[in-house]
Design a protein around this motif. Structure first.
Motif, PDB file in Angstrom:
ATOM      1  N   LEU A 102       0.764  -1.267   0.169  1.00 40.81           N
ATOM      2  CA  LEU A 102       0.001  -0.145  -0.182  1.00 40.81           C
ATOM      3  C   LEU A 102       0.718   1.314  -0.101  1.00 40.81           C
ATOM      4  O   LEU A 102       2.060   1.304   0.275  1.00 40.81           O
ATOM      5  CB  LEU A 102      -1.035  -0.154   1.126  1.00 40.81           C
ATOM      6  CG  LEU A 102      -0.358   0.104   2.658  1.00 40.81           C
ATOM      7  CD1 LEU A 102      -1.580   0.726   3.499  1.00 40.81           C
ATOM      8  CD2 LEU A 102       0.229  -1.192   3.204  1.00 40.81           C
ATOM      9  N   THR A 103       0.192   2.491  -0.370  1.00 42.10           N
ATOM     10  CA  THR A 103       1.043   3.633  -0.056  1.00 42.10           C
ATOM     11  C   THR A 103       0.387   4.599   0.630  1.00 42.10           C
ATOM     12  O   THR A 103      -0.788   4.481   0.862  1.00 42.10           O
ATOM     13  CB  THR A 103       0.889   4.304  -1.809  1.00 42.10           C
ATOM     14  OG1 THR A 103       1.671   5.505  -1.563  1.00 42.10           O
ATOM     15  CG2 THR A 103      -0.559   4.612  -2.025  1.00 42.10           C
ATOM     16  N   GLY A 310       5.129   7.285   0.052  1.00 40.92           N
ATOM     17  CA  GLY A 310       5.969   6.004   0.157  1.00 40.92           C
ATOM     18  C   GLY A 310       5.110   4.523  -0.463  1.00 40.92           C
ATOM     19  O   GLY A 310       3.970   4.619   0.026  1.00 40.92           O
ATOM     20  N   TRP A 311       5.962   3.523  -0.565  1.00 37.94           N
ATOM     21  CA  TRP A 311       5.367   2.123  -0.680  1.00 37.94           C
ATOM     22  C   TRP A 311       5.584   1.229   0.602  1.00 37.94           C
ATOM     23  O   TRP A 311       6.793   1.361   1.128  1.00 37.94           O
ATOM     24  CB  TRP A 311       5.900   1.705  -1.984  1.00 37.94           C
ATOM     25  CG  TRP A 311       5.620   2.029  -3.333  1.00 37.94           C
ATOM     26  CD1 TRP A 311       6.116   2.838  -4.128  1.00 37.94           C
ATOM     27  CD2 TRP A 311       4.209   2.010  -3.813  1.00 37.94           C
ATOM     28  NE1 TRP A 311       5.600   3.399  -5.109  1.00 37.94           N
ATOM     29  CE2 TRP A 311       4.278   2.804  -5.083  1.00 37.94           C
ATOM     30  CE3 TRP A 311       2.845   1.623  -3.667  1.00 37.94           C
ATOM     31  CZ2 TRP A 311       3.110   3.041  -5.867  1.00 37.94           C
ATOM     32  CZ3 TRP A 311       1.772   1.500  -4.294  1.00 37.94           C
ATOM     33  CH2 TRP A 311       2.233   2.403  -5.558  1.00 37.94           C
ATOM     34  N   TRP A 322       7.874 -11.301  -0.924  1.00 42.27           N
ATOM     35  CA  TRP A 322       7.554 -10.822  -2.275  1.00 42.27           C
ATOM     36  C   TRP A 322       7.064  -9.517  -2.576  1.00 42.27           C
ATOM     37  O   TRP A 322       7.346  -8.784  -3.507  1.00 42.27           O
ATOM     38  CB  TRP A 322       6.546 -12.021  -2.840  1.00 42.27           C
ATOM     39  CG  TRP A 322       7.171 -13.241  -3.354  1.00 42.27           C
ATOM     40  CD1 TRP A 322       7.280 -14.431  -2.511  1.00 42.27           C
ATOM     41  CD2 TRP A 322       8.138 -13.437  -4.564  1.00 42.27           C
ATOM     42  NE1 TRP A 322       8.201 -15.226  -3.165  1.00 42.27           N
ATOM     43  CE2 TRP A 322       8.529 -14.503  -4.565  1.00 42.27           C
ATOM     44  CE3 TRP A 322       8.519 -12.588  -5.608  1.00 42.27           C
ATOM     45  CZ2 TRP A 322       9.371 -15.162  -5.412  1.00 42.27           C
ATOM     46  CZ3 TRP A 322       9.197 -12.939  -6.582  1.00 42.27           C
ATOM     47  CH2 TRP A 322       9.706 -14.267  -6.198  1.00 42.27           C
ATOM     48  N   ALA A 323       6.269  -8.962  -1.328  1.00 39.91           N
ATOM     49  CA  ALA A 323       5.797  -7.609  -1.478  1.00 39.91           C
ATOM     50  C   ALA A 323       7.011  -6.628  -1.413  1.00 39.91           C
ATOM     51  O   ALA A 323       6.715  -5.649  -2.100  1.00 39.91           O
ATOM     52  CB  ALA A 323       4.959  -7.440  -0.150  1.00 39.91           C
ATOM     53  N   GLN A 324       8.042  -6.786  -0.503  1.00 40.62           N
ATOM     54  CA  GLN A 324       9.067  -5.802  -0.526  1.00 40.62           C
ATOM     55  C   GLN A 324       9.911  -5.943  -1.726  1.00 40.62           C
ATOM     56  O   GLN A 324      10.314  -4.868  -2.620  1.00 40.62           O
ATOM     57  CB  GLN A 324      10.163  -6.331   0.507  1.00 40.62           C
ATOM     58  CG  GLN A 324      11.459  -5.437   0.413  1.00 40.62           C
ATOM     59  CD  GLN A 324      12.359  -5.618   1.651  1.00 40.62           C
ATOM     60  OE1 GLN A 324      11.712  -5.881   2.585  1.00 40.62           O
ATOM     61  NE2 GLN A 324      13.653  -5.698   1.113  1.00 40.62           N
ATOM     62  N   LYS A 325      10.066  -7.353  -2.794  1.00 42.93           N
ATOM     63  CA  LYS A 325      10.592  -7.377  -3.998  1.00 42.93           C
ATOM     64  C   LYS A 325       9.617  -6.475  -4.872  1.00 42.93           C
ATOM     65  O   LYS A 325      10.337  -5.780  -5.842  1.00 42.93           O
ATOM     66  CB  LYS A 325      10.525  -8.987  -4.426  1.00 42.93           C
ATOM     67  CG  LYS A 325      11.528  -9.770  -3.642  1.00 42.93           C
ATOM     68  CD  LYS A 325      13.090  -9.291  -3.655  1.00 42.93           C
ATOM     69  CE  LYS A 325      13.440  -9.740  -5.058  1.00 42.93           C
ATOM     70  NZ  LYS A 325      15.171  -9.246  -5.107  1.00 42.93           N
ATOM     71  N   PHE A 326       8.468  -6.411  -4.736  1.00 40.76           N
ATOM     72  CA  PHE A 326       7.563  -5.689  -5.813  1.00 40.76           C
ATOM     73  C   PHE A 326       7.913  -4.453  -5.805  1.00 40.76           C
ATOM     74  O   PHE A 326       8.121  -3.563  -6.531  1.00 40.76           O
ATOM     75  CB  PHE A 326       6.068  -6.133  -5.201  1.00 40.76           C
ATOM     76  CG  PHE A 326       5.131  -5.236  -6.162  1.00 40.76           C
ATOM     77  CD1 PHE A 326       4.948  -5.613  -7.517  1.00 40.76           C
ATOM     78  CD2 PHE A 326       4.422  -4.125  -5.695  1.00 40.76           C
ATOM     79  CE1 PHE A 326       4.089  -4.975  -8.389  1.00 40.76           C
ATOM     80  CE2 PHE A 326       3.449  -3.438  -6.509  1.00 40.76           C
ATOM     81  CZ  PHE A 326       3.300  -3.632  -7.761  1.00 40.76           C
ATOM     82  N   ILE A 327       7.927  -3.662  -4.294  1.00 41.26           N
ATOM     83  CA  ILE A 327       8.246  -2.354  -4.227  1.00 41.26           C
ATOM     84  C   ILE A 327       9.664  -2.017  -4.744  1.00 41.26           C
ATOM     85  O   ILE A 327       9.862  -0.829  -5.026  1.00 41.26           O
ATOM     86  CB  ILE A 327       7.848  -1.850  -2.669  1.00 41.26           C
ATOM     87  CG1 ILE A 327       8.894  -2.193  -1.731  1.00 41.26           C
ATOM     88  CG2 ILE A 327       6.429  -1.931  -2.440  1.00 41.26           C
ATOM     89  CD1 ILE A 327       8.638  -1.717  -0.393  1.00 41.26           C
TER      90      ILE A 327
END
Length: 425
Positions: A102-103, A310-311, A322-327
């Motif tokens: 989320l942002t 921010g993300w 994987w969420a961290q890899k995405f951001i």
């Protein structure tokens, strides 16, 4: 036989040692770029991403590239960021229907981090270096990183080219211009200096501060809102009102709309406002020029407040890695540039500062330049106790009801009482 067994044992020990020296595949390894590879065995089918309203178009393209590289689908949902995002996370997160990513505006980080709604991040040094230092500071709380920056905003100097040929370099020049120009309902310069968000610029430039920084964290017990610099900055603000350079109607909740209306009518030569105002002024038919804020009489730059968006990774996500890899993926320079081109929100990627997309855009260039002097809005929960008392004190000053020192002393006393009452351990 014993020799054969001994030899076999030696071989097994050597193989075991070699295995121990090799990469731990379950924990992941480092790619050539230094990024940690997430465990394919735990790869989710999709990641749910919440982006701000009317700003999701760019994610169609970037999300498709992420899916192409990882096989993970990206489901994007529009949620209004400033007020609704955190409230919806509090409800949907525990229910298991919330996002993975989320942002958020950075000043909400402390509150959400304390409650466990967002997860801390550990990123490699090359990722950290991608962004300006101030924006990474804004995304941190209590010594831990909680997000990667996507954009920043800060007030700048906006002028009507039909009334002012170029942006002055100093506020002394702005003052001299205003003394001559301000008559018959016209004004040389206007700012919402009864609003602490904007008033921090001159107060900070003269030496005031909200919370002192200690060991990389903000100290809510050390307030600098009534020190000598803060008082001098407030006296400077007071001068613009007492000399009639600001109209009496530019005060309180309706001040912003009054300022925008006057500027849009061509009655004001210049204003202090943020990038959110650019398009409205253009739509009103004003040929605007945009620059960093002129320097104060003491030679120091205006220390405007900077807001960073921010993300973040949800504290409830089952796919945090994987969420961290995405951001990390979507904040690469090329994708940050794509987002800027579609949203006009200025990224904090250092590699884009001299990119023509930013450098040739007057608004983006001004925001980027002013951001060098800006101060991230404090993101600790105690900041919530500052806004009200400071607005009250500034309004008593600009309406002539109280002198700066007495007004600021009263504000700090109230802030300290509120912090003690609402944030004691």
């Amino acid at each position: 036989m014993k020799k054969a067994l001994s030899l076999l044992m030696v071989i097994m020990l050597v193989l075991g040692a070699l295995a121990a020296c090799g990469p731990n595949r379950e924990e992941g390894s480092k790619s050539d770029s230094g990024e940690k590879k997430a465990d394919d065995a735990n790869k989710p089918e999709k990641l749910v991403v919440w982006e701000d309203q009317e700003k999701i178009g760019w994610l169609d393209e970037v999300g498709a590239k992420f899916e192409e590289e990882t096989g993970i689908k990206v489901e994007v949902k529009e949620v209004e960021m400033a007020t609704k995002m955190k409230e919806q996370l509090r409800l949907d997160g525990p229910a298991g229907t919330g996002p993975d990513v989320l942002t958020l505006p950075h000043d909400q980080i402390g509150e959400l981090a304390l409650a466990g709604h967002i997860a801390p991040l550990e990123v490699d040094g090359d990722i950290e270096k991608r962004f300006t230092e101030s924006s990474m500071t804004a995304e941190s709380y209590d010594g831990k990183l909680y997000g990667l920056p996507k954009s920043s905003e800060t007030p700048v100097f906006i002028y009507n080219k039909a009334l002012m040929e170029e942006a002055p370099k100093t506020m002394d020049e702005v003052y001299t211009f205003s003394k001559d120009f301000t008559k018959d309902g016209n004004y040389g310069f206007l700012a919402l200096w009864d609003n602490f968000y904007f008033a921090h610029a001159p107060m900070g430039g003269f030496g005031g501060y909200v919370f002192a920084e200690k060991d990389g964290a903000l100290d809510p017990k050390d307030l600098g809102l009534n020190n000598d610099g803060a008082v001098e900055g407030t006296e400077y603000i007071q001068k613009w009102y007492t000399e009639g350079l600001f109209p009496k109607g530019i005060i309180g909740e309706n001040g912003g709309s009054a300022l925008d209306g006057l500027f849009g009518e061509g009655k004001v030569a210049s204003v202090m406002n943020g990038p959110w105002s650019f398009q409205g002024y253009k739509d009103a038919g004003i040929d605007i020029g945009i620059a960093a804020m002129p320097k104060l009489p003491n030679g120091e730059p205006m220390k405007t407040f900077m807001g960073v968006k921010g993300w973040h990774v949800s504290g409830y996500s089952k796919n945090k890695e994987w969420a961290q890899k995405f951001i990390e993926f979507i904040t690469q320079d090329e994708y940050a540039k794509l987002r800027f081109e579609q949203t006009q929100e200025v990224p904090t990627n250092q590699g884009l500062i001299d990119d023509p997309a930013i450098a040739d855009n007057p608004g983006a260039k001004a925001v980027a330049e002013q951001s060098q002097y800006a101060v991230p809005m404090p993101n600790i929960p105690e900041m919530g106790e500052v806004w009200g008392p400071m607005a009250d004190s500034l309004q008593t000053v600009v309406t002539g009801k109280q002198e700066p020192k007495a007004a600021l002393d009263a504000a700090v006393k109230q802030i300290q009482q509120n912090i003690d009452a609402n944030h004691s351990n």
